[in-house]
Enzyme design. Structure first.
Site, PDB file in Angstrom:
ATOM      1  N   ASN A  86     -49.560  36.031  -0.794  1.00 35.55           N
ATOM      2  CA  ASN A  86     -48.787  35.096  -1.736  1.00 35.55           C
ATOM      3  C   ASN A  86     -47.640  34.259  -0.816  1.00 35.55           C
ATOM      4  O   ASN A  86     -46.719  34.488  -0.940  1.00 35.55           O
ATOM      5  CB  ASN A  86     -48.034  36.135  -2.692  1.00 35.55           C
ATOM      6  CG  ASN A  86     -47.258  35.176  -3.889  1.00 35.55           C
ATOM      7  OD1 ASN A  86     -47.781  34.293  -4.324  1.00 35.55           O
ATOM      8  ND2 ASN A  86     -46.012  35.558  -3.943  1.00 35.55           N
ATOM      9  N   ALA A 115     -55.229  47.076   4.899  1.00 35.11           N
ATOM     10  CA  ALA A 115     -55.599  46.849   3.509  1.00 35.11           C
ATOM     11  C   ALA A 115     -56.976  47.349   3.150  1.00 35.11           C
ATOM     12  O   ALA A 115     -57.954  46.728   3.901  1.00 35.11           O
ATOM     13  CB  ALA A 115     -55.394  45.466   3.093  1.00 35.11           C
ATOM     14  N   GLY A 121     -62.132  48.074   8.381  1.00 35.18           N
ATOM     15  CA  GLY A 121     -61.909  49.225   7.128  1.00 35.18           C
ATOM     16  C   GLY A 121     -61.848  48.323   5.828  1.00 35.18           C
ATOM     17  O   GLY A 121     -61.669  49.356   4.754  1.00 35.18           O
ATOM     18  N   GLY A 175     -59.047  28.654  -8.072  1.00 36.97           N
ATOM     19  CA  GLY A 175     -58.567  27.858  -9.224  1.00 36.97           C
ATOM     20  C   GLY A 175     -59.589  27.853 -10.215  1.00 36.97           C
ATOM     21  O   GLY A 175     -60.117  28.922 -10.549  1.00 36.97           O
ATOM     22  N   GLY A 222     -63.011  29.384  -9.880  1.00 33.21           N
ATOM     23  CA  GLY A 222     -63.488  30.796  -9.908  1.00 33.21           C
ATOM     24  C   GLY A 222     -63.196  31.434  -8.716  1.00 33.21           C
ATOM     25  O   GLY A 222     -62.040  31.143  -8.083  1.00 33.21           O
ATOM     26  N   GLY A 267     -48.214  32.113 -11.568  1.00 38.17           N
ATOM     27  CA  GLY A 267     -48.473  33.441 -12.007  1.00 38.17           C
ATOM     28  C   GLY A 267     -50.122  33.654 -12.263  1.00 38.17           C
ATOM     29  O   GLY A 267     -50.547  34.937 -12.412  1.00 38.17           O
ATOM     30  N   GLY A 271     -52.576  33.575  -9.950  1.00 32.65           N
ATOM     31  CA  GLY A 271     -53.168  34.702  -9.148  1.00 32.65           C
ATOM     32  C   GLY A 271     -52.904  36.010  -9.225  1.00 32.65           C
ATOM     33  O   GLY A 271     -53.417  36.898  -8.835  1.00 32.65           O
ATOM     34  N   ASP A 272     -51.541  36.229  -9.656  1.00 35.42           N
ATOM     35  CA  ASP A 272     -51.134  37.453 -10.033  1.00 35.42           C
ATOM     36  C   ASP A 272     -51.929  37.940 -11.277  1.00 35.42           C
ATOM     37  O   ASP A 272     -52.378  39.273 -11.142  1.00 35.42           O
ATOM     38  CB  ASP A 272     -49.680  37.736 -10.267  1.00 35.42           C
ATOM     39  CG  ASP A 272     -48.773  36.891  -9.156  1.00 35.42           C
ATOM     40  OD1 ASP A 272     -49.202  37.088  -8.038  1.00 35.42           O
ATOM     41  OD2 ASP A 272     -47.737  36.193  -9.420  1.00 35.42           O
ATOM     42  N   ASN A 291     -61.071  36.336 -13.726  1.00 38.71           N
ATOM     43  CA  ASN A 291     -60.904  34.882 -13.619  1.00 38.71           C
ATOM     44  C   ASN A 291     -60.282  34.465 -15.030  1.00 38.71           C
ATOM     45  O   ASN A 291     -59.571  33.363 -15.221  1.00 38.71           O
ATOM     46  CB  ASN A 291     -62.396  34.347 -13.590  1.00 38.71           C
ATOM     47  CG  ASN A 291     -62.758  34.206 -12.277  1.00 38.71           C
ATOM     48  OD1 ASN A 291     -62.049  34.268 -11.118  1.00 38.71           O
ATOM     49  ND2 ASN A 291     -63.858  34.129 -11.816  1.00 38.71           N
TER      50      ASN A 291
END
Length: 427
Positions: free
Chosen positions: A238, A261, A294, A303, A306, A330, A332-333, A364
């Protein structure tokens, strides 16, 4: 045993479901006229949580109560900032020229926690806000949306962060932040809810909490506790360049925890930034610069085009939904929340390409719907709304549903009561 989730079963819709009602209020901030016109989705799940009833998590194979701390409970735990976004009511104006603003709760990790809850999942948030009216309002909004807010802390010496958003005509935006320092930057390791961290099935975070101490060290400690407790680590950097000392510091800070991650989501613009301008469409670039041994799943959002996905054994692209976007804040969140709401009920989902593609289509749709409202949390859809969009697009393609259609699908919501937003300690 993993529980496979079917996301394409369309629920019955009553004829009288229409646009949600909204309550209007007005106030002034530093001489600016602010139009507070916010809606909140209020699912039956959130209502059950508020009233203390036992709730069964639909996407999990366990049968015990969600509050059982002795086992993993399908919990998506989000860590980081929660703030107030001021979004202009008209697009295409500079910050100085915008005639009025809509006050909307935001902050990427908090957005994800609400997104998961609205989609029927079990989520929690860890972060810090000011001991001010905005801070108490934000915790109340988490509670109202069914998010476990026991990890929220208040700071008596710092204010809740604010962000003013400038919207372009296509819904894209830029930010100006007020946090010098804000309360979210001051979260101490001693303030962490370690029981909540050990309970998480997925621990999700961003990079803004890495910018300054003491929050950076607290972030690293929280990651370690969650990982050692068996949680999947989900990372969405972000990128917000104005908050970092320099672009190079931002790149270095974001990549400093990259290899920890299990799941990473980035935008195509962030791929270019992190690879110093390389082509985000080049698979070799993605594998060389962004993949690590990992990593289980890498997602690149594009956007309305997709998203792309990469795993150890396969990769591909899932098309998006074309809607009349008015504010991308928001989106993307919402995408991340949609994906994690599917993954938490089936943690091997990324190993099966067909199931992964279904989950990404769902994600999406979550992101697309969020762009059709102003603000982040006020625009996050519930599961019924997402499934309606998917169903209409499958039946009517290539016809593109308009914003007018989508607004009619949203389930009516109720505005949080003043008592709920102030009496947070009793929730």
């Amino acid at each position: 045993m993993a529980n496979t989730v079917s996301i394409f079963k369309l629920p019955a819709v009553s004829d009288d479901e229409g646009c949600p009602g909204m309550q209007d209020a007005q106030f002034r901030l530093n001489g600016l006229h602010i139009d507070d016109n916010i809606e909140y989705s209020h699912s039956s799940y959130a209502q059950d949580r508020l009233e203390g009833r036992n709730v069964q998590f639909a996407n999990s194979n366990r049968s015990s109560e969600l509050e059982d701390k002795d086992e993993k409970t399908g919990l998506v735990l989000c860590f980081g900032e929660m703030l107030i976004d001021f979004v202009p009511t008209l697009s295409g104006y500079s910050l100085a020229d915008a005639p009025s603003f809509k006050k909307a709760p935001g902050g990427a990790p908090a957005n994800v926690s609400v997104a998961v809850s609205r989609l029927g999942g079990h989520s929690a948030f860890i972060g810090k806000v000011g001991d001010d009216e905005f801070g108490h309002m934000l915790k109340g909004i988490l509670v109202h949306n069914g998010v476990d807010s026991s990890g929220v802390r208040f700071d008596t010496n710092a204010r809740t962060a604010l962000a003013f958003v400038t919207l372009q005509d296509d819904g894209e935006r830029s930010f100006m932040f007020y946090r010098n320092p804000s309360a979210d930057m001051l979260l101490q390791e001693s303030e962490l809810d370690t029981d909540l961290l050990r309970k998480a099935s997925i621990f999700h975070y961003g990079s803004i909490s890495l910018i300054a101490e003491p929050c950076r060290s607290t972030h690293l400690a929280a990651m370690k506790i969650a990982k050692n407790s068996g949680a999947l680590l989900s990372y969405d950097p972000n990128l917000r360049l104005p908050l970092w000392p320099s672009a190079e510091e931002a790149r270095k800070g974001i990549l400093s925890i990259w290899n920890e991650a299990d799941i990473i989501k980035v935008s195509d613009d962030e791929v270019q930034f992190l690879t110093s301008g390389e082509d985000p469409d080049n698979e070799d670039v993605v594998r060389q610069y962004l993949w690590h041994p990992g990593l289980k799943l890498l997602l690149i959002t594009m956007g309305q085009a997709g998203c792309k996905y990469y795993t150890k054994t396969f990769h591909g692209q899932v098309p998006g939904f074309k809607v009349s976007a008015i504010d991308a804040t928001g989106a993307g969140d919402a995408f991340v929340g949609g994906m994690l709401s599917q993954l938490v009920g089936d943690t091997t989902l990324y190993q099966d390409e067909e199931r992964l593609r279904e989950a990404l289509r769902f994600a999406n749709a979550c992101g697309a719907l969020t762009t059709t409202e102003r603000g982040a949390i006020p625009a996050l859809p519930d599961k019924d709304t997402v499934l309606r969009l998917i169903n209409v697009c499958e039946k009517q393609m290539p016809k593109v549903p308009s914003w007018q259609n989508i607004s009619q699908w949203r389930v009516p919501s109720r505005q949080p009561s003043r008592e709920l937003l102030t009496d947070y300690d009793d929730a």
